[in-house]
Scaffold this active site. Structure first.
Site, PDB file in Angstrom:
ATOM      1  N   GLU A  79       0.889  -1.173   0.000  1.00 56.23           N
ATOM      2  CA  GLU A  79       0.000   0.000   0.000  1.00 56.23           C
ATOM      3  C   GLU A  79       0.913   1.206   0.000  1.00 56.23           C
ATOM      4  OE1 GLU A  79      -1.521   3.183   0.821  1.00 56.23           O
ATOM      5  OE2 GLU A  79      -2.004   2.466   2.845  1.00 56.23           O
TER       6      GLU A  79
ATOM      7  N   CYS B 227      -2.081   9.143   2.845  1.00 58.05           N
ATOM      8  CA  CYS B 227      -1.947   8.569   1.503  1.00 58.05           C
ATOM      9  C   CYS B 227      -3.219   8.759   0.687  1.00 58.05           C
ATOM     10  CB  CYS B 227      -1.576   7.095   1.588  1.00 58.05           C
ATOM     11  SG  CYS B 227      -2.743   6.089   2.511  1.00 58.05           S
TER      12      CYS B 227
END
Length: 496
Positions: free
Chosen positions: A240, A274
């Site tokens: 990720e 993010c």
């Protein structure tokens, strides 16, 4: 927050004050291998437990985290600088995901019977999910509880043991997580969930330690290095990585609500998210009003360390240089400031900055900023907005604001997740898988997909009875059987 380098020691610092917090021993390659060996020994017991038993242990852990919520939130606050309210939200989301994983593992991972087809009618067939064994988790500093928990809790629920390497900037949070799991479950053997501490070398040692999977959250550059290293041993990876999330504001959007959501999505946690909002594409008929609403919201948003602060300091001092470069590059590429500017960078804080109509080739549009900076571009159509939103190597999260067409626009975006009329809503729903495409990573955490990510399929075919002369997988197969099969094939597959 920075970390001082001493021989075999790691010292964490408060990013707001620079004050030293705690010193930890750095785990070298031998220590990492020892932790993995202990985890592998414990995996034999943990994997054999029933889903109900693992659920009990995970929910006990959650209960203890609730009891220690003040201590945990204080630690998150002091190690990252984020407000305690944001730390509590992080804990709340982690608890939701842990409960979901614990309660749904049996449903998702139970054995499933599958049809055999007419040719294999004398067989039964099933797919069973097996734990992988030992999962190595390498976590980030920006959400030191919520983000790695998306791998830790799901891996544990699926029957794996976990060795967790927290960020060197939030080592205390990672160690407290493992300590509370052991404290909540004193009857369990050592090694079901443990941590190893250190810098990049410790993470590299974990990748090379013989774990059965690596789950990493962090930068795309580091993710690529981890994937390359894992390839040496064919260790599967879940990555990720970064994002450059776009928001589309349609002409029929609720503009005050959109402005409020964009403001929060872009500046909360100092923009160090993010799935934070970094790019906005707004339809021309509503662009002026949207900008007015957005700047009005952000006019009252200020960073700081006190109770009234909307968000805290930049956790990494080096990120301030990235933010400054992006703002200056945006201005050099024709961008116009409508809020803030280079003077908004006041180490260790960055006040909100809004730039309008920045060239799409600029660093502020192309690269992940990881700071409270927003670029807003006026577009003439949804088609143009979608094209620009998709014109990125990243593809993690996104958002669409439209009263009537949000879902249709969302389907056109090349991303892993989209929130309609909100930002980041998908991250708070445990049943939804989370992950990206392109430079944003590989694999999924959360939801059914997150549980399956930490298991392997085992296919089992059982011959229930034999068919003398008609066996397909035997040298006793007769010519008569082959002639019959030829007729069947023509009838079943030859009439399309």
């Amino acid at each position: 927050m920075t970390a001082s380098v001493q021989p075999e020691l790691l010292t964490s610092f408060d990013p707001a004050t620079g004050k030293a917090l705690t010193t930890y021993r750095v785990d070298d390659e031998d220590a990492v291998r020892a932790a993995v060996a202990t985890a592998r020994a414990a995996a034999a017991m943990w994997s054999e437990l029933s889903f109900a038993a693992r659920r009990k242990h995970l929910l006990r852990w959650s209960s203890l985290l609730v009891a220690k919520s003040a201590e945990l939130c204080d630690l998150i606050h002091i190690e990252t600088g984020k407000p305690r309210g944001d730390a509590f939200l992080e804990l709340l989301l982690a608890l939701e995901h842990t409960a979901w994983a614990a309660k749904n593992a049996a449903r998702v991972l139970r054995p499933r019977s599958v049809r055999t087809g007419a040719l294999m009618a004398n067989f039964s067939a099933a797919v069973e999910q097996r734990p992988l064994g030992v999962v190595g988790v390498i976590g980030p500093w920006n959400y030191p509880l919520y983000t790695p928990n998306g791998s830790i809790a799901y891996a544990l629920a699926a029957g794996n043991t976990v060795v967790f390497k927290p960020s060197e900037h939030t080592t205390g949070v990672g160690n407290l997580l493992a300590a509370t799991f052991a404290q909540a479950n004193p009857e369990l053997p050592e090694g079901i969930f443990t941590t190893v501490n250190g810098y990049g070398a410790t993470g590299a040692a974990l990748v090379a330690s013989g774990v059965d999977k690596i789950a990493f959250t962090g930068s795309t550059a580091t993710g690529k290095r981890i994937m390359a290293a894992a390839a040496d041993t064919l260790t599967p990876v879940l990555l990720e990585c970064g994002g450059k999330d776009a928001v589309i504001i349609a002409a029929d959007a609720d503009l005050p609500a959109a402005a409020d959501a964009v403001a929060f999505g872009a500046t909360s946690n100092s923009g160090q998210t993010c799935i934070g909002v970094e790019r906005v594409y707004v339809l021309r008929p509503v662009a002026e009003q949207f900008l007015a609403e957005l700047t009005a919201v952000l006019a009252d948003v200020r960073p700081g360390i006190g109770a009234a602060a909307a968000y805290g300091p930049m956790t990494l001092p080096g990120q301030l240089a990235v933010v400054r470069r992006h703002v200056e590059d945006a201005l050099a590429h024709g961008g116009t400031l409508v809020l803030g500017g280079p003077e908004s960078i006041k180490p260790p804080y960055v006040e909100p900055v809004v730039l309008v109509d920045v060239d799409e080739s600029s660093a502020a549009v192309c690269e992940e900023t990881f700071g409270p900076i927003i670029t807003v571009r006026t577009v003439d159509s949804i088609d143009e907005a979608v094209r620009l939103a998709n014109n990125s190597g990243y593809g993690l999260g996104s958002a669409v604001f439209s009263r009537r067409h949000g879902r249709a626009i969302a389907r056109r975006l090349r991303v892993g997740a989209t929130s309609v009329n909100s930002v980041a809503g998908f991250a708070a729903i445990p049943a939804l898988p989370f992950g990206g495409v392109g430079d944003s990573g590989i694999g999924r955490i959360h939801g059914d997909a997150g549980l399956l990510e930490f298991s392997r399929a085992h296919s089992i075919a059982v011959q229930r009875f034999s068919l003398p002369g008609a066996e397909l997988l035997s040298y006793r197969r007769s010519e008569r059987t082959l002639r019959l099969l030829s007729t069947v094939v023509r009838l079943v597959h030859g009439r399309r």
